[in-house]
Motif scaffolding. Structure first.
Motif, PDB file in Angstrom:
ATOM      1  N   GLN A 196       0.891  -1.384   0.236  1.00  0.00           N
ATOM      2  CA  GLN A 196      -0.158  -0.046   0.015  1.00  0.00           C
ATOM      3  C   GLN A 196       0.899   1.236  -0.016  1.00  0.00           C
ATOM      4  N   ALA A 197       0.514   2.130  -0.815  1.00  0.00           N
ATOM      5  CA  ALA A 197       1.163   3.524  -0.747  1.00  0.00           C
ATOM      6  C   ALA A 197       0.276   4.583  -0.850  1.00  0.00           C
ATOM      7  N   THR A 198       0.561   5.848  -0.163  1.00  0.00           N
ATOM      8  CA  THR A 198      -0.443   7.049   0.138  1.00  0.00           C
ATOM      9  C   THR A 198       0.652   8.130   0.321  1.00  0.00           C
ATOM     10  N   VAL A 199       0.122   9.280  -0.169  1.00  0.00           N
ATOM     11  CA  VAL A 199       0.753  10.685   0.312  1.00  0.00           C
ATOM     12  C   VAL A 199       0.016  11.165   1.432  1.00  0.00           C
ATOM     13  N   THR A 200       0.356  11.329   2.718  1.00  0.00           N
ATOM     14  CA  THR A 200      -0.097  11.652   3.817  1.00  0.00           C
ATOM     15  C   THR A 200       0.788  12.628   4.671  1.00  0.00           C
ATOM     16  N   PRO A 201       0.088  13.506   5.784  1.00  0.00           N
ATOM     17  CA  PRO A 201       0.571  14.158   6.449  1.00  0.00           C
ATOM     18  C   PRO A 201       1.677  13.463   7.281  1.00  0.00           C
ATOM     19  N   ALA A 202       2.862  14.072   7.667  1.00  0.00           N
ATOM     20  CA  ALA A 202       3.867  13.160   8.446  1.00  0.00           C
ATOM     21  C   ALA A 202       3.366  13.489   9.627  1.00  0.00           C
ATOM     22  N   PRO A 203       3.233  12.221  10.521  1.00  0.00           N
ATOM     23  CA  PRO A 203       3.160  12.368  12.215  1.00  0.00           C
ATOM     24  C   PRO A 203       4.226  12.948  12.587  1.00  0.00           C
ATOM     25  N   THR A 204       4.134  13.502  14.077  1.00  0.00           N
ATOM     26  CA  THR A 204       5.208  14.350  14.708  1.00  0.00           C
ATOM     27  C   THR A 204       6.567  13.220  14.544  1.00  0.00           C
ATOM     28  N   ASP A 205       6.299  12.100  15.094  1.00  0.00           N
ATOM     29  CA  ASP A 205       7.768  11.139  15.143  1.00  0.00           C
ATOM     30  C   ASP A 205       8.212  10.974  13.746  1.00  0.00           C
ATOM     31  N   VAL A 206       7.503  10.808  12.752  1.00  0.00           N
ATOM     32  CA  VAL A 206       8.029  10.615  11.450  1.00  0.00           C
ATOM     33  C   VAL A 206       8.765  12.166  11.038  1.00  0.00           C
ATOM     34  N   ALA A 207       8.159  12.985  11.141  1.00  0.00           N
ATOM     35  CA  ALA A 207       8.651  14.504  10.784  1.00  0.00           C
ATOM     36  C   ALA A 207      10.014  14.635  11.522  1.00  0.00           C
ATOM     37  N   GLN A 208      10.112  14.180  12.714  1.00  0.00           N
ATOM     38  CA  GLN A 208      11.474  14.493  13.481  1.00  0.00           C
ATOM     39  C   GLN A 208      12.511  13.566  12.885  1.00  0.00           C
ATOM     40  N   ALA A 209      12.000  12.445  12.601  1.00  0.00           N
ATOM     41  CA  ALA A 209      13.092  11.348  11.777  1.00  0.00           C
ATOM     42  C   ALA A 209      13.731  11.891  10.616  1.00  0.00           C
ATOM     43  N   LEU A 210      12.328  12.462   9.835  1.00  0.00           N
ATOM     44  CA  LEU A 210      13.073  13.028   8.493  1.00  0.00           C
ATOM     45  C   LEU A 210      13.368  14.320   8.386  1.00  0.00           C
ATOM     46  N   ASP A 211      13.261  14.916   9.564  1.00  0.00           N
ATOM     47  CA  ASP A 211      14.038  16.451   9.613  1.00  0.00           C
ATOM     48  C   ASP A 211      13.050  17.357   8.912  1.00  0.00           C
ATOM     49  N   ILE A 212      11.624  17.241   8.952  1.00  0.00           N
ATOM     50  CA  ILE A 212      10.907  18.272   8.189  1.00  0.00           C
ATOM     51  C   ILE A 212       9.594  18.595   9.186  1.00  0.00           C
TER      52      ILE A 212
ATOM     53  N   PRO B  62       6.163  18.818  10.972  1.00  0.00           N
ATOM     54  CA  PRO B  62       4.863  17.974  11.200  1.00  0.00           C
ATOM     55  C   PRO B  62       3.740  18.316  10.291  1.00  0.00           C
ATOM     56  N   GLY B  63       3.182  17.329   9.393  1.00  0.00           N
ATOM     57  CA  GLY B  63       2.209  17.717   8.757  1.00  0.00           C
ATOM     58  C   GLY B  63       2.374  17.932   7.231  1.00  0.00           C
ATOM     59  N   SER B  64       3.866  17.965   6.861  1.00  0.00           N
ATOM     60  CA  SER B  64       4.506  18.077   5.655  1.00  0.00           C
ATOM     61  C   SER B  64       3.918  16.683   5.041  1.00  0.00           C
ATOM     62  N   ASP B  65       3.659  16.758   3.758  1.00  0.00           N
ATOM     63  CA  ASP B  65       3.480  15.528   2.792  1.00  0.00           C
ATOM     64  C   ASP B  65       4.526  14.411   2.767  1.00  0.00           C
ATOM     65  N   VAL B  66       4.242  13.193   3.082  1.00  0.00           N
ATOM     66  CA  VAL B  66       5.232  12.331   2.733  1.00  0.00           C
ATOM     67  C   VAL B  66       4.708  11.093   2.173  1.00  0.00           C
ATOM     68  N   ILE B  67       5.343  10.422   1.535  1.00  0.00           N
ATOM     69  CA  ILE B  67       4.661   9.081   1.074  1.00  0.00           C
ATOM     70  C   ILE B  67       5.003   7.901   2.045  1.00  0.00           C
ATOM     71  N   ARG B  68       3.884   7.138   2.208  1.00  0.00           N
ATOM     72  CA  ARG B  68       4.013   6.217   3.266  1.00  0.00           C
ATOM     73  C   ARG B  68       3.709   4.946   2.569  1.00  0.00           C
ATOM     74  N   ARG B  69       4.863   4.017   2.471  1.00  0.00           N
ATOM     75  CA  ARG B  69       4.682   2.686   1.838  1.00  0.00           C
ATOM     76  C   ARG B  69       4.701   1.657   2.840  1.00  0.00           C
ATOM     77  N   ARG B  70       3.562   0.776   2.916  1.00  0.00           N
ATOM     78  CA  ARG B  70       3.439  -0.608   3.700  1.00  0.00           C
ATOM     79  C   ARG B  70       3.350  -1.687   3.035  1.00  0.00           C
ATOM     80  N   ARG B  71       3.948  -2.580   3.497  1.00  0.00           N
ATOM     81  CA  ARG B  71       3.784  -4.231   3.112  1.00  0.00           C
ATOM     82  C   ARG B  71       4.068  -5.012   4.333  1.00  0.00           C
ATOM     83  N   VAL B  72       3.563  -6.437   4.058  1.00  0.00           N
ATOM     84  CA  VAL B  72       3.990  -7.488   4.880  1.00  0.00           C
ATOM     85  C   VAL B  72       4.631  -8.443   4.491  1.00  0.00           C
TER      86      VAL B  72
END
Length: 252
Positions: A107-123, A125-135
């Motif tokens: 699964q992939a979608t463009v979504t606002p970055a959660p706070t922890d993700v924004a901190q990890a990516l140095d962007i 919070p709320g900036s657009d990021v691509i979230r890719r998920r798989r099992v």
């Protein structure tokens, strides 16, 4: 399997061959592996090399030695992999899969970055990021649920990053490096254990109202390119009962 591991030491190639057969189910629990003598003859290596290959399989929990009988295949789930280990496999084989693994539910979608993700990516919070998920699965069930968070600017360069399908032409990191001309040169790993939340349980296809009581392994990996830009932040949530293992050569 041997084609993909030509650069490995002979004992590692032998061990990788049998690890693939075991984790894929081609070698069933209770099966006896060839003796050290037969392995050395079949692979044209010394008995010391053959013995080292079997020892590696024992250390990985895939087999056990039975005195006077031989080396028996065990029925145990393989350990999960970190994002860095998947990157290493991708460099060698073009795939992030481990032995006997397959991935689905991409699964992939463009979504606002959660706070922890924004901190990890140095962007922000709320900036657009691509979230890719798989099992990732093997014959025992779910190995891990994996999420990659990628700054949205890379989706403009590589549109398939934002599509809900398995990537072609390499892993996300390989595609980004090839497109930008900047190789991935640095990565930061972390490992921890945590109790499953209801959301975690859903990701691992468990009952969110009654998640397992034992903690699971969570791995994170942050990848930087040669300019120091953070190109991906990965989070791997291990299935219940999965452990994490790493291995390195110790030189004297």
């Amino acid at each position: 399997m041997a084609d993909l591991t030509e650069s490995r030491a002979p004992y590692a190639r032998i061990a990788a061959h049998y690890a693939e057969l075991i984790t894929s189910g081609d070698l069933q629990p209770g099966t006896l592996l060839p003796s050290i003598k037969n392995l050395s003859q079949e692979w044209q290596v010394s008995t010391a090399t053959a013995e080292k290959a079997l020892r590696k399989l024992r250390n990985e929990g895939l087999v056990r030695g039975i005195h006077g009988i031989g080396t028996e295949v065990l029925d145990r789930p393989a350990p999960m992999s970190s994002g860095s280990q998947r990157q290493d496999r991708g460099r060698v084989t073009g795939s992030s899969w481990g032995s006997g693994e397959r991935s689905d539910s991409h699964q992939a979608t463009v979504t606002p970055a959660p706070t922890d993700v924004a901190q990890a990516l140095d962007i922000k919070p709320g900036s657009d990021v691509i979230r890719r998920r798989r099992v990732y699965r093997d014959r025992h069930g779910i190995v891990a649920h994996s999420t990659s968070w990628i700054p949205a600017r890379y989706g403009k360069l590589i549109p398939q990053l934002a599509k809900s399908e398995r990537l072609t032409g390499g892993t996300s990191l390989q595609l980004i490096a090839e497109t930008t001309g900047r190789p991935i040169t640095h990565r930061i790993d972390s490992a921890s254990a945590r109790l499953l939340t209801p959301e975690d349980a859903k990701l691992l296809e468990l009952d969110p109202a009654n998640p397992p009581a034992e903690p699971v392994v969570m791995m994170t990996a942050k990848f930087l390119d040669s300019d120091g830009d953070i190109v991906e932040y990965g989070v791997d949530l291990g299935g219940p009962g999965r452990t994490w293992r790493t291995e390195s050569e110790v030189t004297q």
